[in-house]
Design a protein around this motif. Structure first.
Motif, PDB file in Angstrom:
ATOM      1  N   ARG A  28       0.839  -1.196   0.000  1.00 46.92           N
ATOM      2  CA  ARG A  28       0.000   0.000   0.000  1.00 46.92           C
ATOM      3  C   ARG A  28       0.876   1.248   0.000  1.00 46.92           C
ATOM      4  O   ARG A  28       2.038   1.195   0.368  1.00 46.92           O
ATOM      5  CB  ARG A  28      -0.918  -0.004   1.212  1.00 46.92           C
ATOM      6  CG  ARG A  28      -1.863  -1.198   1.191  1.00 46.92           C
ATOM      7  CD  ARG A  28      -2.860  -1.135   2.301  1.00 46.92           C
ATOM      8  NE  ARG A  28      -3.754  -2.281   2.241  1.00 46.92           N
ATOM      9  CZ  ARG A  28      -4.948  -2.262   1.673  1.00 46.92           C
ATOM     10  NH1 ARG A  28      -5.399  -1.163   1.120  1.00 46.92           N
ATOM     11  NH2 ARG A  28      -5.703  -3.344   1.678  1.00 46.92           N
ATOM     12  N   ARG A  31      -0.775   6.591   2.128  1.00 44.80           N
ATOM     13  CA  ARG A  31      -2.112   6.902   2.617  1.00 44.80           C
ATOM     14  C   ARG A  31      -2.946   5.651   2.892  1.00 44.80           C
ATOM     15  O   ARG A  31      -4.095   5.753   3.309  1.00 44.80           O
ATOM     16  CB  ARG A  31      -2.847   7.771   1.602  1.00 44.80           C
ATOM     17  CG  ARG A  31      -2.253   9.154   1.497  1.00 44.80           C
ATOM     18  CD  ARG A  31      -3.127  10.004   0.636  1.00 44.80           C
ATOM     19  NE  ARG A  31      -2.290  10.634  -0.379  1.00 44.80           N
ATOM     20  CZ  ARG A  31      -2.722  11.126  -1.510  1.00 44.80           C
ATOM     21  NH1 ARG A  31      -3.986  11.050  -1.823  1.00 44.80           N
ATOM     22  NH2 ARG A  31      -1.903  11.686  -2.347  1.00 44.80           N
ATOM     23  N   HIS A  33      -3.770   3.333   0.513  1.00 42.83           N
ATOM     24  CA  HIS A  33      -4.488   2.851  -0.665  1.00 42.83           C
ATOM     25  C   HIS A  33      -3.712   1.707  -1.326  1.00 42.83           C
ATOM     26  O   HIS A  33      -2.486   1.732  -1.391  1.00 42.83           O
ATOM     27  CB  HIS A  33      -4.678   3.979  -1.686  1.00 42.83           C
ATOM     28  CG  HIS A  33      -5.534   5.077  -1.185  1.00 42.83           C
ATOM     29  ND1 HIS A  33      -5.068   6.345  -0.995  1.00 42.83           N
ATOM     30  CD2 HIS A  33      -6.837   5.094  -0.811  1.00 42.83           C
ATOM     31  CE1 HIS A  33      -6.032   7.121  -0.550  1.00 42.83           C
ATOM     32  NE2 HIS A  33      -7.124   6.373  -0.418  1.00 42.83           N
TER      33      HIS A  33
END
Length: 62
Positions: A28, A31, A33
């Motif tokens: 990821r 942040r 994501h």
């Protein structure tokens, strides 16, 4: 008079109509994501269908 029907679109044999896919790169970002990339089929260029083949006459009478 009958209605004219459109020919059914030819489904791409390479991807079976599923022309785009999101693939995870693993991990990821900062942040949180999930990192993914979108990949398109090479044969149909992301449409899922192929144009109908046109008949060609070679060496025959018209």
């Amino acid at each position: 008079m009958t209605d004219r029907t459109r020919p059914t679109p030819r489904i791409c044999p390479a991807c079976d109509g599923f022309a785009s896919a999101a693939i995870s790169l693993g991990g990821r970002d900062s942040r949180g994501h999930l990192r993914t990339i979108t990949v398109h089929c090479r044969d149909c260029h992301g449409t899922g269908t192929l144009p109908a083949r046109t008949a060609t006459l070679t060496g025959g009478r018209a």
